[in-house]
Scaffold this active site. Structure first.
Site, PDB file in Angstrom:
ATOM      1  N   GLN A  23       0.796  -1.221   0.000  1.00  0.00           N
ATOM      2  CA  GLN A  23       0.000   0.000   0.000  1.00  0.00           C
ATOM      3  C   GLN A  23       0.831   1.274   0.000  1.00  0.00           C
ATOM      4  O   GLN A  23       0.313   2.344  -0.329  1.00  0.00           O
ATOM      5  CB  GLN A  23      -0.951  -0.006   1.199  1.00  0.00           C
ATOM      6  CG  GLN A  23      -1.985  -1.114   1.084  1.00  0.00           C
ATOM      7  CD  GLN A  23      -2.919  -1.154   2.272  1.00  0.00           C
ATOM      8  OE1 GLN A  23      -2.642  -1.826   3.257  1.00  0.00           O
ATOM      9  NE2 GLN A  23      -4.015  -0.430   2.202  1.00  0.00           N
ATOM     10  N   GLU A  75      -5.230  -2.200  13.993  1.00  0.00           N
ATOM     11  CA  GLU A  75      -5.768  -1.215  13.047  1.00  0.00           C
ATOM     12  C   GLU A  75      -7.086  -0.686  13.588  1.00  0.00           C
ATOM     13  O   GLU A  75      -7.918  -1.464  14.059  1.00  0.00           O
ATOM     14  CB  GLU A  75      -6.044  -1.824  11.657  1.00  0.00           C
ATOM     15  CG  GLU A  75      -4.804  -2.177  10.883  1.00  0.00           C
ATOM     16  CD  GLU A  75      -5.112  -2.745   9.481  1.00  0.00           C
ATOM     17  OE1 GLU A  75      -6.209  -2.511   8.955  1.00  0.00           O
ATOM     18  OE2 GLU A  75      -4.228  -3.438   8.953  1.00  0.00           O
ATOM     19  N   TRP A  91      -4.813   3.136  11.768  1.00  0.00           N
ATOM     20  CA  TRP A  91      -4.722   2.974  10.331  1.00  0.00           C
ATOM     21  C   TRP A  91      -5.192   4.282   9.746  1.00  0.00           C
ATOM     22  O   TRP A  91      -6.365   4.586   9.875  1.00  0.00           O
ATOM     23  CB  TRP A  91      -5.606   1.814   9.806  1.00  0.00           C
ATOM     24  CG  TRP A  91      -5.366   1.651   8.348  1.00  0.00           C
ATOM     25  CD1 TRP A  91      -6.046   2.260   7.313  1.00  0.00           C
ATOM     26  CD2 TRP A  91      -4.324   0.870   7.743  1.00  0.00           C
ATOM     27  NE1 TRP A  91      -5.482   1.917   6.114  1.00  0.00           N
ATOM     28  CE2 TRP A  91      -4.433   1.066   6.352  1.00  0.00           C
ATOM     29  CE3 TRP A  91      -3.306   0.055   8.244  1.00  0.00           C
ATOM     30  CZ2 TRP A  91      -3.547   0.457   5.442  1.00  0.00           C
ATOM     31  CZ3 TRP A  91      -2.446  -0.545   7.342  1.00  0.00           C
ATOM     32  CH2 TRP A  91      -2.576  -0.348   5.955  1.00  0.00           C
ATOM     33  N   ASN A 128      -1.620 -10.770   8.283  1.00  0.00           N
ATOM     34  CA  ASN A 128      -2.612  -9.738   8.523  1.00  0.00           C
ATOM     35  C   ASN A 128      -3.957 -10.138   7.937  1.00  0.00           C
ATOM     36  O   ASN A 128      -4.056 -10.430   6.741  1.00  0.00           O
ATOM     37  CB  ASN A 128      -2.188  -8.419   7.881  1.00  0.00           C
ATOM     38  CG  ASN A 128      -3.266  -7.357   8.062  1.00  0.00           C
ATOM     39  OD1 ASN A 128      -3.449  -6.842   9.153  1.00  0.00           O
ATOM     40  ND2 ASN A 128      -4.021  -7.068   7.016  1.00  0.00           N
TER      41      ASN A 128
END
Ligand SMILES: *[C@@H]1O[C@H](CO)[C@@H](O)[C@H](O)[C@H]1NC(C)=O
Ligand SMILES: *[C@@H]1O[C@H](CO)[C@@H](O)[C@H](O)[C@H]1NC(C)=O
Ligand SMILES: *[C@@H]1O[C@H](CO)[C@@H](O)[C@H](O)[C@H]1NC(C)=O
Length: 520
Positions: A44, A406, A458, A191
């Site tokens: 990302q 997150e 996050w 994750n």
């Protein structure tokens, strides 16, 4: 930011700090060694998709399939973090976090999996990043795998669908423990595999994009069987990596290892036994799907009842392997939705609800939403859901240690917003309110005995949000994707303020605010 604008922003931050104080959340309410950080993942943010001898990952290929990413974008450049990691560590230093959660690109370390050499350029990149973090007093919280795997593993044997990946993942983990373990205290194996498996093998919306009717039509896949096979290999891959860590590294390095789950809350649609049971089935098909095998050695009864023999069986040898369990659970939590019974009641598209425990989920009841909406579909603001989720895990797994790995608020914003939109994106008051409320909810869970040791927002900066491309922004920092300029949003200043708990700065907020913000 100009001085004037900055003073105004700081003044706003102070107003919010006061509001926060009223809601009784400040840094000092949490243990001194509590981890406060930001989260990111390799694909990302890194970019540099073909640099330093990295190979292609399954996401490098998946993003090329027309229609899979809403804005047709990809992570070739993303935040160009591969070249700007020093600057990005500075951003975190400015915030004052004591930890940073990031993931390692498997295809940077092992371009060809077990079938080739260890890529020293990849090792060097993460070593440099870890050193830069430690230099600023920021503890690395490392995820071995956050969605992207070397495409070679897909091509050679079908990735997660093949038991061979257990050895590949173990090998990758060992290379990382060996290279970085002395400097890393917190490891996560994977994750949100529950999300990646459903999206990748049931809905076809994430790599490798496999699915079948009646769910969704894809060129290949089987939505009724493959998710369970892939999940089985994920669970055993986790166990393989933990086994290696326990046997060869844990004592030497003194670290901890866990797994991270997507853990959104499910609230019964009505307070009836049927909907309550639907909500608990919906949860079991998300979180215990992976955690029950890892912690108790078998799939949850809620899933066995519905899927029966379609769930793979753990052999004696597998169960032996699962004995290694884990040290903590990472919780990725964004929202809550209602769950409605579709096992005993007739529902639309019932056949595709099997994978969700025959629970229909919705954010709406009698024309009202479960919480305020955000910039992301189906992500509503329901702070109490975090407390409920934490207490659920605490009870089901005997008060196991948790980290909130997150939690974040998404804004709707194009990759190239106008000046006016940009101003709105920077003034993210709703994100500040979101975190303030969710932190209060977290504190409540901790007061009730939950053993939570950290909280990661996050995310550090706007980035490539998977199938949403650059159209959703979760960052504390705004990113101009043309210039790669990072600009702190109001929430970045709030987080800094919260972490400093500098009450003196704000209690004097009578218009004569002396900004003590560090210049960028
Ligand atoms: C990448 O690998 C090739 C050999 O396959 C080597 O010649 C080249 O120097 C490597 N590139 C980098 C940046 O290390
Ligand atoms: C959970 O464990 C923590 C840390 O060991 C402890 O402080 C807490 O009281 C425990 N909570 C419950 C409900 O047993
Ligand atoms: C983003 O960066 C580009 C390239 O430097 C620049 O032309 C543009 O004005 C910037 N956008 C905003 C809103 O600052």
């Amino acid at each position: 930011m100009k001085g004037n604008e900055e003073a105004i922003a700081l003044f706003l931050v102070c107003l919010f700090s006061i509001a926060a104080a009223a809601a009784a959340i400040d840094r000092n309410k949490f243990p001194a060694d509590f981890l406060f950080g930001t989260s990111t993942s390799a694909y990302q943010i890194e970019g540099g998709y073909l640099e330093g001898n990295k190979s292609l990952s399954n996401w490098d290929l998946f993003t090329r399939i027309p229609g899979k990413i809403v804005d047709g974008s990809n992570g070739d450049v993303a935040d160009d973090h591969y070249h700007r990691y020093i600057e990005d560590v500075e951003l975190m230093h400015y915030l004052g976090v004591n930890s940073y959660r990031f993931s390692i690109s498997w295809s940077r370390i092992l371009p060809r999996g077990r079938f080739g050499q260890i890529n020293q350029n990849g090792i060097k990149f993460y070593s440099n990043l870890i050193d830069a973090l430690l230099d600023k007093g920021i503890k690395p919280f490392v995820t071995l795998n956050h969605y992207d795997i070397p495409q070679e593993l897909e091509d050679q044997y079908g990735g997660w669908l093949n038991p061979q990946i257990q050895n590949d993942f173990g090998y990758f983990a060992e290379v990382c423990f060996e290279a970085f373990g002395e400097k890393v205290t917190y490891w996560s194996t994977l994750n949100a595999p529950n999300l990646v498996i459903k999206m990748g093998y049931m809905k076809g919306e994430y790599a490798p994009g496999r699915c079948s009717l009646p769910y969704v039509s894809c060129p290949s896949g089987n939505s009724r069987t493959e998710p369970y096979l892939a999940a089985h290999n994920v669970i055993l891959s986790h166990a393989t990596a933990v086994d290696i860590y326990r046997k060869k590294y844990q004592r030497k390095h003194g670290g901890f290892i866990g797994i991270i789950m997507a853990a959104n809350w499910r609230e019964p649609f009505t307070d009836t036994p049927m909907d309550r049971s639907a909500a608990s089935r919906a949860l079991a098909f998300e979180v215990p799907w992976f955690l029950d095998p890892i912690i108790y050695g078998d799939y949850p009864p809620e899933m066995l009842q519905i899927l029966g023999s379609r769930l793979p069986i753990f052999s004696i040898e597998d169960k032996q392997k699962l004995q290694t369990k884990l040290d903590f659970i990472g919780v990725n939590h964004y929202t809550s939705l209602y769950a409605e019974d579709c096992l005993f009641s007739q529902c639309d598209s019932q056949s595709t609800l099997e994978g969700y425990g025959f629970a229909y989920t919705t954010g709406e009841k009698d024309g009202r939403f479960i919480g305020d909406n955000t910039g992301v579909n189906n992500f509503y603001v329901v702070p109490s859901g975090l407390e409920k989720m934490i207490l659920y895990i605490m009870k089901r797994y005997n008060n196991i240690t948790m980290f909130i790995t997150e939690n974040g608020f998404g804004q709707d914003g194009s990759s190239n917003p106008s000046n006016e939109i940009r101003k709105e994106l920077l003034n993210d008051r709703k994100r500040v309110e979101f975190h303030t409320a969710y932190l209060s909810s977290l504190l409540e869970a901790m007061r009730k005995g939950a053993d939570v040791r950290g909280y990661f927002i996050w995310t550090l900066m706007d980035n490539f949000e998977w199938s949403n491309g650059y159209s959703k922004r979760f960052g504390l920092y705004h990113v101009n994707f043309s210039s790669q300029e990072r600009t702190p949003k109001l929430s970045a200043k709030w987080y800094k303020e919260f972490l400093q708990s500098s009450a003196e700065l704000c209690t004097k907020a009578d218009g004569d605010v002396k900004p003590k913000l560090v210049a960028q």
